[in-house]
Motif scaffolding. Sequence first.
Motif, mmCIF file in Angstrom:
data_model
loop_
_atom_site.group_PDB
_atom_site.id
_atom_site.type_symbol
_atom_site.label_atom_id
_atom_site.label_comp_id
_atom_site.label_asym_id
_atom_site.label_seq_id
_atom_site.Cartn_x
_atom_site.Cartn_y
_atom_site.Cartn_z
ATOM 1 N N LEU A 31 0.799 -1.223 -0.075
ATOM 2 C CA LEU A 31 0.061 -0.037 0.150
ATOM 3 C C LEU A 31 0.891 1.193 0.076
ATOM 4 O O LEU A 31 0.439 2.341 -0.648
ATOM 5 C CB LEU A 31 -1.085 -0.057 1.237
ATOM 6 N N LYS A 32 1.935 1.123 0.789
ATOM 7 C CA LYS A 32 2.791 2.262 0.476
ATOM 8 C C LYS A 32 3.466 2.635 -0.834
ATOM 9 O O LYS A 32 3.692 3.634 -1.275
ATOM 10 C CB LYS A 32 3.994 2.229 1.718
ATOM 11 N N VAL A 33 3.678 1.726 -1.280
ATOM 12 C CA VAL A 33 4.081 1.891 -2.774
ATOM 13 C C VAL A 33 3.008 2.242 -3.572
ATOM 14 O O VAL A 33 3.252 3.279 -4.596
ATOM 15 C CB VAL A 33 4.904 0.211 -3.428
ATOM 16 N N TYR A 34 2.061 1.415 -3.544
ATOM 17 C CA TYR A 34 0.652 2.120 -4.394
ATOM 18 C C TYR A 34 0.531 3.702 -3.941
ATOM 19 O O TYR A 34 0.184 4.329 -4.962
ATOM 20 C CB TYR A 34 -0.441 1.371 -3.904
ATOM 21 N N LEU A 35 0.442 3.968 -2.975
ATOM 22 C CA LEU A 35 0.003 5.398 -2.374
ATOM 23 C C LEU A 35 1.050 6.287 -3.017
ATOM 24 O O LEU A 35 0.697 7.178 -3.622
ATOM 25 C CB LEU A 35 0.166 5.688 -1.046
ATOM 26 N N SER A 36 2.287 5.916 -2.999
ATOM 27 C CA SER A 36 3.329 6.704 -3.675
ATOM 28 C C SER A 36 3.084 6.984 -5.263
ATOM 29 O O SER A 36 3.248 7.966 -5.896
ATOM 30 C CB SER A 36 4.639 6.249 -3.212
ATOM 31 N N ARG A 37 2.873 5.779 -5.661
ATOM 32 C CA ARG A 37 2.718 5.729 -7.221
ATOM 33 C C ARG A 37 1.365 6.788 -7.528
ATOM 34 O O ARG A 37 1.331 7.277 -8.700
ATOM 35 C CB ARG A 37 2.772 4.384 -7.776
ATOM 36 N N TRP A 38 0.302 6.555 -6.793
ATOM 37 C CA TRP A 38 -0.701 7.138 -7.037
ATOM 38 C C TRP A 38 -0.654 8.799 -6.892
ATOM 39 O O TRP A 38 -0.939 9.495 -7.669
ATOM 40 C CB TRP A 38 -1.970 6.870 -6.148
ATOM 41 N N GLU A 39 0.100 9.203 -5.922
ATOM 42 C CA GLU A 39 0.444 10.547 -5.443
ATOM 43 C C GLU A 39 1.190 11.106 -6.781
ATOM 44 O O GLU A 39 1.326 12.335 -6.864
ATOM 45 C CB GLU A 39 1.124 10.581 -4.197
ATOM 46 N N HIS A 40 2.115 10.321 -7.152
ATOM 47 C CA HIS A 40 3.097 10.827 -8.297
ATOM 48 C C HIS A 40 2.638 10.823 -9.610
ATOM 49 O O HIS A 40 2.900 11.159 -10.758
ATOM 50 C CB HIS A 40 4.510 10.361 -8.148
ATOM 51 N N GLY A 41 1.290 10.314 -9.806
ATOM 52 C CA GLY A 41 0.528 10.217 -10.886
ATOM 53 C C GLY A 41 1.036 9.050 -11.813
ATOM 54 O O GLY A 41 0.712 9.101 -13.167
ATOM 55 N N LEU A 42 1.761 8.152 -11.494
ATOM 56 C CA LEU A 42 2.333 6.984 -12.209
ATOM 57 C C LEU A 42 1.187 6.082 -12.412
ATOM 58 O O LEU A 42 1.558 5.419 -13.693
ATOM 59 C CB LEU A 42 3.619 6.296 -11.428
ATOM 60 N N THR A 43 0.505 5.659 -11.749
ATOM 61 C CA THR A 43 -0.470 4.896 -11.771
ATOM 62 C C THR A 43 -1.986 5.663 -11.270
ATOM 63 O O THR A 43 -1.657 6.335 -10.569
ATOM 64 C CB THR A 43 -0.279 3.528 -11.297
ATOM 65 N N ARG A 44 -3.087 5.149 -11.595
ATOM 66 C CA ARG A 44 -4.355 5.447 -11.117
ATOM 67 C C ARG A 44 -4.649 4.343 -10.340
ATOM 68 O O ARG A 44 -4.903 3.272 -10.684
ATOM 69 C CB ARG A 44 -5.151 5.935 -12.035
ATOM 70 N N PRO A 45 -5.636 4.733 -9.036
ATOM 71 C CA PRO A 45 -6.195 3.385 -8.366
ATOM 72 C C PRO A 45 -7.370 2.803 -8.899
ATOM 73 O O PRO A 45 -7.976 3.625 -9.618
ATOM 74 C CB PRO A 45 -6.291 4.203 -6.878
ATOM 75 N N GLY A 46 -7.509 1.582 -8.700
ATOM 76 C CA GLY A 46 -8.544 0.910 -9.104
ATOM 77 C C GLY A 46 -9.939 1.202 -8.409
ATOM 78 O O GLY A 46 -9.677 2.162 -7.638
#
Length: 107
Positions: A31-46
């Motif tokens: 979740l920490k990795v996901y959150l970081s990726r979402w915050e930086h616009g690298l991926t979008r949450p499902g």
Amino acid sequence: MARGWSQEKAVRALILLAGSWNWQIAAEPSLKVYLSRWEHGLTRPGETYRTLLCAIYRTSPEELGFCSPRESREPATAKSLRERIAELESLVQRLTGHLGMPEGVTL
């Protein structure tokens, strides 16, 4: 950022809320990795994570940038807004209890 939450607090809130809804989500390290990726616009949450994020941050999908411009222009009815507010108030009460916050203090 607007809430002043650390990444750890956001992850903890996601885990607690998902658990209270009996939803299975990723483990804390992921979740920490996901959150970081979402915050930086690298991926979008499902969709599951979008729902959880809106709930913990007490905001709409539009405010978190999850809707396309066309979707965000659709007007909400007063009834749907009242229902959403009631749902979110209930969530805040449950999360406050799960996070061990003193009564009367909101997230």
